[in-house]
Design a protein around this motif. Structure first.
Motif, PDB file in Angstrom:
ATOM      1  N   GLN A   8       0.771  -1.153   0.045  1.00 34.15           N
ATOM      2  CA  GLN A   8       0.032  -0.006  -0.041  1.00 34.15           C
ATOM      3  C   GLN A   8       0.903   1.241  -0.112  1.00 34.15           C
ATOM      4  O   GLN A   8       1.373   1.611   1.145  1.00 34.15           O
ATOM      5  N   CYS A  11      -2.880   4.345  -4.337  1.00 32.75           N
ATOM      6  CA  CYS A  11      -3.718   3.555  -5.091  1.00 32.75           C
ATOM      7  C   CYS A  11      -3.431   3.159  -6.572  1.00 32.75           C
ATOM      8  O   CYS A  11      -2.679   3.974  -7.241  1.00 32.75           O
ATOM      9  N   PRO A  12      -3.580   1.710  -6.694  1.00 27.11           N
ATOM     10  CA  PRO A  12      -4.260   0.651  -6.061  1.00 27.11           C
ATOM     11  C   PRO A  12      -3.464   0.073  -5.040  1.00 27.11           C
ATOM     12  O   PRO A  12      -1.958   0.379  -5.217  1.00 27.11           O
ATOM     13  N   SER A  13      -4.004  -0.521  -4.091  1.00 24.30           N
ATOM     14  CA  SER A  13      -3.411  -1.372  -3.354  1.00 24.30           C
ATOM     15  C   SER A  13      -3.586  -2.740  -3.280  1.00 24.30           C
ATOM     16  O   SER A  13      -4.701  -3.191  -4.094  1.00 24.30           O
ATOM     17  N   TYR A  14      -2.696  -3.576  -2.750  1.00 24.70           N
ATOM     18  CA  TYR A  14      -2.764  -5.147  -3.107  1.00 24.70           C
ATOM     19  C   TYR A  14      -2.797  -5.889  -1.719  1.00 24.70           C
ATOM     20  O   TYR A  14      -1.830  -5.564  -0.708  1.00 24.70           O
ATOM     21  N   TYR A  15      -3.622  -6.851  -1.750  1.00 30.94           N
ATOM     22  CA  TYR A  15      -3.664  -7.659  -0.427  1.00 30.94           C
ATOM     23  C   TYR A  15      -4.375  -9.074  -0.702  1.00 30.94           C
ATOM     24  O   TYR A  15      -5.139  -9.225  -1.109  1.00 30.94           O
ATOM     25  N   HIS A  88      -9.503  -8.894   1.144  1.00 31.87           N
ATOM     26  CA  HIS A  88     -10.203  -7.295   1.440  1.00 31.87           C
ATOM     27  C   HIS A  88     -10.893  -6.977   0.387  1.00 31.87           C
ATOM     28  O   HIS A  88     -10.622  -7.336  -0.869  1.00 31.87           O
ATOM     29  N   THR A  90     -11.402  -4.085  -1.395  1.00 31.43           N
ATOM     30  CA  THR A  90     -11.086  -3.555  -2.548  1.00 31.43           C
ATOM     31  C   THR A  90      -9.632  -3.796  -2.780  1.00 31.43           C
ATOM     32  O   THR A  90      -9.196  -3.645  -3.954  1.00 31.43           O
ATOM     33  N   ASP A  91      -8.799  -4.226  -1.883  1.00 32.21           N
ATOM     34  CA  ASP A  91      -7.529  -4.357  -2.254  1.00 32.21           C
ATOM     35  C   ASP A  91      -7.004  -5.968  -2.631  1.00 32.21           C
ATOM     36  O   ASP A  91      -5.874  -6.190  -3.161  1.00 32.21           O
ATOM     37  N   SER A  92      -7.903  -6.887  -2.570  1.00 33.01           N
ATOM     38  CA  SER A  92      -7.584  -8.183  -2.972  1.00 33.01           C
ATOM     39  C   SER A  92      -7.751  -8.333  -4.337  1.00 33.01           C
ATOM     40  O   SER A  92      -9.009  -7.966  -4.773  1.00 33.01           O
ATOM     41  N   ASN A  93      -6.882  -8.611  -5.348  1.00 28.46           N
ATOM     42  CA  ASN A  93      -7.279  -8.601  -6.654  1.00 28.46           C
ATOM     43  C   ASN A  93      -6.234  -9.512  -7.487  1.00 28.46           C
ATOM     44  O   ASN A  93      -5.480 -10.138  -6.505  1.00 28.46           O
ATOM     45  N   ALA A  96      -2.272  -9.193  -6.677  1.00 29.08           N
ATOM     46  CA  ALA A  96      -2.303  -9.423  -5.190  1.00 29.08           C
ATOM     47  C   ALA A  96      -1.961 -10.965  -5.052  1.00 29.08           C
ATOM     48  O   ALA A  96      -1.183 -11.499  -4.260  1.00 29.08           O
TER      49      ALA A  96
END
Length: 117
Positions: A8, A11-15, A88, A90-93, A96
């Motif tokens: 993080q 934006c974007p963030s990753y989790y 998450h 919004t951050d899970s993608n 990630a």
């Protein structure tokens, strides 16, 4: 084994946070495959969250890339069994999950080398 990928900066963030097992599994001509354990646990900030299958595809890609690029001595028929996932909203993608696949290989190799010492 446990692996987490969290970035993080803006934006974007990753989790992606996973609990998984690696197994050697022959018979399909090489490569990395992903299986979901029967008792898969999904921990999410959303009550109705499901694990998107494309996340697993990218997890396998991350594992395969890390093995091929940095640990070819372990690259063979590999089965990754996913036991638990934290998401998450919004951050899970996909990015990630590709990252956590690479991290999982590093953790597994460190653990394996420690056991062999």
């Amino acid at each position: 084994m446990h692996a987490c990928y969290a970035r993080q900066a803006s934006c974007p963030s990753y989790y992606a946070d996973v609990l998984l097992d690696f197994r050697r599994f022959g018979g399909w001509g090489g490569g990395v495959r992903v299986a979901i354990s029967q008792g898969l646990v999904i921990d999410s900030w959303l009550d109705d969250e499901e694990l998107p299958l494309e996340y697993l595809t990218h997890l396998a890609e991350g594992v395969a890339e890390e093995l091929a690029e940095n640990h070819p001595e372990y690259h063979a028929d590999t089965l990754v069994v996913v036991r638990a996932v934290k998401l998450h909203p919004t951050d899970s993608n996909i990015f990630a999950f590709k990252g956590v696949g690479r991290v999982a290989v590093r953790v597994a190799v460190e653990r394996l080398r420690g056991e062999q010492a």
